[in-house]
Write a protein that holds these residues in place. Structure first.
Motif, PDB file in Angstrom:
ATOM      1  N   UNK A  93      18.981  54.451 -12.917  1.00 51.22           N
ATOM      2  CA  UNK A  93      19.988  53.574 -12.294  1.00 51.22           C
ATOM      3  C   UNK A  93      21.317  54.326 -12.126  1.00 51.22           C
ATOM      4  N   UNK A  94      21.675  55.092 -13.157  1.00 53.13           N
ATOM      5  CA  UNK A  94      22.942  55.831 -13.066  1.00 53.13           C
ATOM      6  C   UNK A  94      22.866  56.935 -12.016  1.00 53.13           C
ATOM      7  N   UNK A  95      21.690  57.558 -11.890  1.00 57.94           N
ATOM      8  CA  UNK A  95      21.513  58.594 -10.852  1.00 57.94           C
ATOM      9  C   UNK A  95      21.777  58.033  -9.457  1.00 57.94           C
ATOM     10  N   UNK A  96      21.366  56.783  -9.278  1.00 56.69           N
ATOM     11  CA  UNK A  96      21.538  56.164  -7.965  1.00 56.69           C
ATOM     12  C   UNK A  96      22.919  55.525  -7.821  1.00 56.69           C
ATOM     13  N   UNK A  97      23.729  55.675  -8.865  1.00 55.10           N
ATOM     14  CA  UNK A  97      25.102  55.205  -8.785  1.00 55.10           C
ATOM     15  C   UNK A  97      25.183  53.704  -8.765  1.00 55.10           C
ATOM     16  N   UNK A 111      13.406  51.795 -21.398  1.00 54.09           N
ATOM     17  CA  UNK A 111      14.714  51.207 -21.074  1.00 54.09           C
ATOM     18  C   UNK A 111      15.745  52.315 -20.821  1.00 54.09           C
ATOM     19  N   UNK A 112      15.732  53.333 -21.678  1.00 56.01           N
ATOM     20  CA  UNK A 112      16.673  54.452 -21.469  1.00 56.01           C
ATOM     21  C   UNK A 112      16.369  55.161 -20.157  1.00 56.01           C
ATOM     22  N   UNK A 113      15.088  55.297 -19.843  1.00 60.07           N
ATOM     23  CA  UNK A 113      14.677  55.966 -18.600  1.00 60.07           C
ATOM     24  C   UNK A 113      15.174  55.206 -17.382  1.00 60.07           C
ATOM     25  N   UNK A 114      14.995  53.910 -17.396  1.00 64.23           N
ATOM     26  CA  UNK A 114      15.435  53.099 -16.248  1.00 64.23           C
ATOM     27  C   UNK A 114      16.957  53.194 -16.103  1.00 64.23           C
ATOM     28  N   UNK A 115      17.633  53.151 -17.237  1.00 65.08           N
ATOM     29  CA  UNK A 115      19.105  53.232 -17.211  1.00 65.08           C
ATOM     30  C   UNK A 115      19.542  54.570 -16.603  1.00 65.08           C
ATOM     31  N   UNK A 116      18.828  55.630 -16.971  1.00 65.71           N
ATOM     32  CA  UNK A 116      19.158  56.955 -16.425  1.00 65.71           C
ATOM     33  C   UNK A 116      18.958  56.984 -14.908  1.00 65.71           C
ATOM     34  N   UNK A 139      21.904  46.531 -15.717  1.00 61.03           N
ATOM     35  CA  UNK A 139      22.588  45.994 -14.547  1.00 61.03           C
ATOM     36  C   UNK A 139      21.664  46.018 -13.324  1.00 61.03           C
ATOM     37  N   UNK A 140      21.655  44.948 -12.574  1.00 59.00           N
ATOM     38  CA  UNK A 140      20.873  44.907 -11.337  1.00 59.00           C
ATOM     39  C   UNK A 140      19.390  44.659 -11.552  1.00 59.00           C
ATOM     40  N   UNK A 141      18.995  44.363 -12.799  1.00 60.16           N
ATOM     41  CA  UNK A 141      17.567  44.154 -13.107  1.00 60.16           C
ATOM     42  C   UNK A 141      17.084  42.817 -12.564  1.00 60.16           C
ATOM     43  N   UNK A 145      18.498  46.886  -8.727  1.00 60.49           N
ATOM     44  CA  UNK A 145      19.421  47.066  -7.602  1.00 60.49           C
ATOM     45  C   UNK A 145      18.655  47.326  -6.325  1.00 60.49           C
ATOM     46  N   UNK A 146      19.109  48.337  -5.595  1.00 64.36           N
ATOM     47  CA  UNK A 146      18.417  48.668  -4.341  1.00 64.36           C
ATOM     48  C   UNK A 146      17.483  49.862  -4.506  1.00 64.36           C
ATOM     49  N   UNK A 147      17.192  50.230  -5.719  1.00 64.01           N
ATOM     50  CA  UNK A 147      16.354  51.422  -5.944  1.00 64.01           C
ATOM     51  C   UNK A 147      14.915  51.094  -5.553  1.00 64.01           C
ATOM     52  N   UNK A 148      14.363  51.932  -4.691  1.00 60.82           N
ATOM     53  CA  UNK A 148      12.992  51.706  -4.239  1.00 60.82           C
ATOM     54  C   UNK A 148      12.030  51.852  -5.414  1.00 60.82           C
TER      55      UNK A 148
END
Ligand code: PMP
Length: 406
Positions: A402-406, A395-400, A320-322, A340-343
């Motif tokens: 992303x979830x940390x940043x809500x 991919x799993x790392x990015x997903x993790x 999501x947000x990629x 998303x908005x992740x720096x």
């Protein structure tokens, strides 16, 4: 096609390292590649057994070292399919090769008001050397734009030529977008106008067959460290007639035929452009790396990397947000993205903690970032020694994250 990744990975001891108690997943190959054992052993053997300054010695070791350096030159010649080994100049890398051409070409062939065409996706090392000359000589840059997919607009390129155009300097593969530029066509268009072309092969040489005669490039440059060779060694290929015409870049030993206080006569090619003691250990280690690549086979390398690119792109697009930057029809195994908005820096730092090495930032291509309207990206860049399992970890790392940043 069989491709025994596990045995290939064993050639690269660093790939089995752990970082933060996690298996290292090295996806920063566009910045530099890891070195196979044979390259490191070549360096070790060079210093232990063959070391002596080259070209000037009458003694055994010096002659042996000279022959190894000149054999390395012939290896590069064959690798690029250059006509003559006189057309192969050893430099410190792509950056020095471009600076050499920028300086010598501008001195010989350009005057105030003249123009160089570059593309919007150039690395700083194919922008700044020209700007340094621009400040000295009053030359200027014209820039080939691209479309939303990151493909150069050839119709716009054609329009950039004027009677002042003296050179086109363009990258074969973008280190950010992965775009494989149609350099053969770009060169043909320039030649219709009687303009020579420099190709930056830093990101192409490790991943595809390069034939400088087929491309018909006047100048072609690459770095050893991006093609499994050592740092500090690189190559400038130049057509002999052009290298003959250009003045030397640096003065010193090796590059002279005779010197008196009244007058110096420069040496012939290729020595005219190799002032000082060359990196003769680096050149032989680079040749070893090229042999290694040839042994694996460029077709197999390209196929494995394309598989990783396609697999990774499909997986990443599920996130999501990629946002992926660079969707050229012809693309190398480099993926720049934001989520998303992740720096990009936060993403890179957190992936690092999971053992995943990616690069973040502007990737030495700030004008490209400006064209994209962003400050930077996260970049994963693949080599044939990477695996689909490593893509899954990414991919799993990015997903993790992303979830940390809500
Ligand atoms: N051009 C491109 C396209 C690159 O990717 C790089 C390295 N990132 C360079 C030039 C500069 O290479 P080096 O730092 O080895 O001189």
């Amino acid at each position: 096609m069989t491709f025994d990744i596990q045995s290939i990975r064993e050639d690269f001891p660093i790939l089995s390292h752990q970082v933060y108690n996690k298996p290292l997943v090295y996806l920063d190959n566009a910045a530099t590649t890891q070195k196979p054992r044979c390259v490191v052993e070549k360096i070790e053997n060079g210093y232990y057994n063959v070391n002596a300054n080259i070209h000037r010695g009458v003694h055994f070791l010096s002659q042996e070292a000279t022959e190894a350096h000149e054999e390395a030159r012939r290896t590069v010649q064959r690798f690029l399919n250059a006509r003559s080994s006189n057309e192969i100049i050893f430099t410190r890398g792509t950056t020095e090769s471009i600076n050499l051409v920028a300086s010598s070409f501008t001195d010989e062939c350009m005057s105030a008001g003249d123009e160089v065409i570059v593309s919007v996706m150039e690395h700083h090392s194919n922008i700044v050397p020209w700007q340094i000359q621009a400040a000295k000589k009053g030359i200027s840059l014209r820039v080939i734009p691209m479309n939303d997919k990151g493909e150069l607009l050839l119709d716009e390129y054609r329009k950039l030529f004027t009677e002042k155009t003296r050179l086109v300097a363009v990258t074969q593969v973008s280190n950010v977008l992965g775009t494989v530029n149609p350099v053969k066509e770009i060169i043909a268009i320039a030649h219709e106008q009687g303009v020579p072309v420099l190709v930056d092969g830093a990101q192409s040489t490790p991943h595809m067959k390069v034939d400088v005669q087929d491309l018909d490039a006047e100048f072609f440059v690459f770095s050893g460290h991006k093609i499994y060779g050592p740092t500090g060694i690189g190559v400038l290929y130049g057509k002999e007639e052009w290298l003959d015409k250009l003045p030397p870049y640096q003065g010193g030993g090796e590059m002279i035929a005779t010197v008196s206080f009244e007058k110096t006569v420069f040496n012939e090619l290729p020595f005219k452009f190799e002032a000082g003691t060359p990196d003769y250990i680096g050149s032989t280690a680079l040749a070893e790396a090229l042999h290694y690549v040839e042994k694996i086979g460029m077709d197999r390398i390209a196929a494995q990397e394309q598989d990783l690119l396609e697999y990774a792109t499909a997986q990443l697009k599920q996130i999501e947000g990629m946002r992926i930057f660079g969707e050229a029809a012809d693309k190398g195994a480099v993926i720049s993205f934001l989520v998303g908005n992740i720096h990009h820096y936060d993403m890179g730092m957190l992936l690092d903690r999971l053992g995943i090495a990616v690069r973040t930032g502007h990737h030495c291509a700030q004008p490209l970032m400006q064209a994209l309207g962003i400050e930077g990206t996260v970049r994963a860049s693949f080599s044939f020694y990477n695996t689909r399992e490593e893509v899954d970890v990414l991919v799993r790392g990015i997903e993790r994250v992303r979830q940390m940043f809500g």
